[in-house]
Design an enzyme around this catalytic site. Structure first.
Site, short mmCIF file in Angstrom:
data_model
loop_
_atom_site.label_atom_id
_atom_site.label_comp_id
_atom_site.label_asym_id
_atom_site.label_seq_id
_atom_site.Cartn_x
_atom_site.Cartn_y
_atom_site.Cartn_z
N LYS A 257 48.48 50.98 36.43
CA LYS A 257 47.35 51.41 37.26
C LYS A 257 47.31 52.92 37.41
CE LYS A 257 45.86 47.32 39.62
NZ LYS A 257 45.39 46.68 40.84
N LYS B 126 43.82 38.58 27.71
CA LYS B 126 43.46 37.56 28.69
C LYS B 126 42.05 37.78 29.23
CE LYS B 126 44.92 39.43 33.05
NZ LYS B 126 45.36 39.19 34.38
N LYS C 23 37.86 40.54 34.18
CA LYS C 23 36.56 41.05 34.62
C LYS C 23 36.23 42.39 33.96
CE LYS C 23 38.78 42.68 38.83
NZ LYS C 23 40.05 41.98 38.86
P1 ATP Z 1 41.56 41.00 35.93
O1 ATP Z 1 42.27 41.38 34.70
O2 ATP Z 1 40.26 40.30 35.75
O3 ATP Z 1 41.52 42.12 36.96
P2 ATP Z 1 43.66 40.07 37.37
O4 ATP Z 1 44.95 39.68 36.68
O5 ATP Z 1 43.62 41.38 38.09
O6 ATP Z 1 42.44 39.87 36.49
P3 ATP Z 1 44.06 38.87 39.69
O7 ATP Z 1 43.09 39.08 40.79
O8 ATP Z 1 45.31 39.65 39.65
O9 ATP Z 1 43.33 38.98 38.37
O10 ATP Z 1 44.43 37.37 39.49
C1 ATP Z 1 44.38 36.41 40.47
C2 ATP Z 1 45.05 35.20 39.91
O11 ATP Z 1 44.36 34.70 38.76
C3 ATP Z 1 46.49 35.47 39.47
O12 ATP Z 1 47.30 34.38 39.86
C4 ATP Z 1 46.37 35.56 37.96
O13 ATP Z 1 47.57 35.20 37.32
C5 ATP Z 1 45.24 34.58 37.65
N1 ATP Z 1 44.53 34.96 36.41
C6 ATP Z 1 43.80 36.09 36.22
N2 ATP Z 1 43.29 36.12 34.97
C7 ATP Z 1 43.71 34.97 34.36
C8 ATP Z 1 43.52 34.40 33.06
N3 ATP Z 1 42.80 35.01 32.13
N4 ATP Z 1 44.10 33.21 32.77
C9 ATP Z 1 44.83 32.57 33.70
N5 ATP Z 1 45.05 33.05 34.94
C10 ATP Z 1 44.51 34.23 35.29
#
Ligand code: ATP
Ligand code: LTN
Length: 337
Positions: free
Chosen positions: A116, A198, A201
């Protein structure tokens, strides 16, 4: 079983974006199945999200939307404690205390901080650095046994364990030492435009949001990257055909069908039939969630009653832990104000 006898689960998601299919299949769907066996706390961690700049009106809207979506996804507010982090002031207070029991070197090693701070080089603030101590406070306040998180958060949960053990060694048994709890199924949903990273958003084209319209979902699946093999055949081979494997994983998660059943269903049909079929299955899974979330969101009084009751339940537990901590630290008992 009485809630008091159950093990405690705590997890949270930042209201820093709209929830997507990855969040649902990888996290929230699993949370729903835990309510019978565990005493579950699910938090909207708005204080964590201000470690990067947020638009205030958007942040408020997204936090409420996220709560409506938690409920619409099947988290019953009577069975689970659903609340907003900033409503329970003990999180900030214990967060400060734990800062004083966490080493600079430990925080410097956190990979999320490194990622970050590279991404937001113009705003490497103290909160971004001490983010994991607030997360440790979230977890330790509730005497949590298990923390369901994705692989990326494992390091933070391990730091929470270290902090709990350190504090207990200095002051006697104060915190339950938590374990990360990483689900086996649906764990990683990949992006539709890039099946190697993965679903996230930050790539809206390859990401299916829970509130997307059926047309948008259909369009995203029709454009999903499949593999440039000449085979045009639905077969589970993640290394060779990551795009097809990801679509099979999604289809399997939403329909409950095995990969074998899916291969049979689409034998001889090709990607032109398979991709829209996955889209349709996702549309039908998300339709009731979207409609219910919209209904809940428009019922402001109901939404308010959920987060009020959630904060009351959470603060009853959080208060006890913080009181114990302050006493052990040697703070003078707080008078009635
Ligand atoms: P982004 O990359 O969209 O910001 P993120 O990892 O920041 O996603 P978080 O808000 O940290 O999203 O995730 C909330 C929950 O959703 C966590 O438990 C994370 O492991 C799960 N998660 C996020 N993206 C995925 C994915 N593509 N597949 C499975 N689980 C996910
Ligand atoms: N850091 C997590 C969100 C989070 C969390 C928590 C998860 C904040 N506090 C406590 C589990 C337990 C994330 O970015 N996904």
């Amino acid at each position: 079983m009485d809630n008091k006898e159950k093990q405690v689960i705590f997890s949270g998601i930042q209201p820093s974006g709209s929830l997507h299919l990855g969040n649902y299949l990888g996290a929230i769907k699993n949370w729903v199945s835990l309510a019978d066996e565990y005493n579950c706390y699910y938090c909207i961690v708005d204080m964590h999200s201000i470690t990067v700049r947020q638009e205030p009106a958007e942040l408020r809207k997204r936090a409420l939307m996220q709560l409506a979506q938690y409920v619409a996804c099947g988290l019953d507010p009577k069975e689970n404690t659903l609340f907003i982090q900033s409503h329970v002031h003990e999180h900030a207070e214990l967060g400060w205390v734990l800062n004083c029991y966490t080493m600079f070197g430990e925080l410097s090693r956190m990979t999320q901080f490194k990622d970050k701070s590279a991404k937001h080089a113009e705003n490497i603030n103290g909160g971004l650095f001490t983010y994991p101590t607030l997360m440790a406070a979230d977890i330790l306040l509730y005497q949590t046994d298990k923390v369901p998180v994705g692989e990326d958060q494992k390091q933070h949960v391990e730091l929470s364990r270290d902090i709990a053990i350190r504090f207990n060694n200095l002051y006697g048994e104060t915190f339950k030492v938590p374990d990360p709890f990483i689900p086996k199924v649906g764990a990683r949903i990949m992006g539709l435009s890039d099946p190697k990273s993965k679903m996230s958003k930050s790539d809206p084209q390859g990401c299916v949001f829970l509130m997307d319209s059926p047309d948008e979902i259909s369009r995203k699946f029709k454009r999903a990257v499949t593999d440039s093999d000449s085979e045009n055949c639905v077969r589970f081979a993640p290394d060779e055909k990551p795009g097809v494997a990801n679509l099979m994983n999604i289809y399997s998660s939403v329909t409950g069908k095995s990969f074998e059943e899916i291969e049979k269903e689409f034998a001889g049909k090709g990607y032109g039939v398979f991709k829209p079929a996955v889209g349709e299955a996702v549309i039908e899974t998300l339709r009731p969630i979207r409609e219910e979330a919209e209904r809940i969101l428009s019922d402001k009084a109901y939404l308010q009653s959920i987060y009020t009751e959630g904060a009351q339940k959470a603060s009853n537990t959080a208060r006890k832990t913080l009181r114990k901590v302050y006493k052990k630290l040697g703070f003078v008992e707080k008078p009635q104000l």
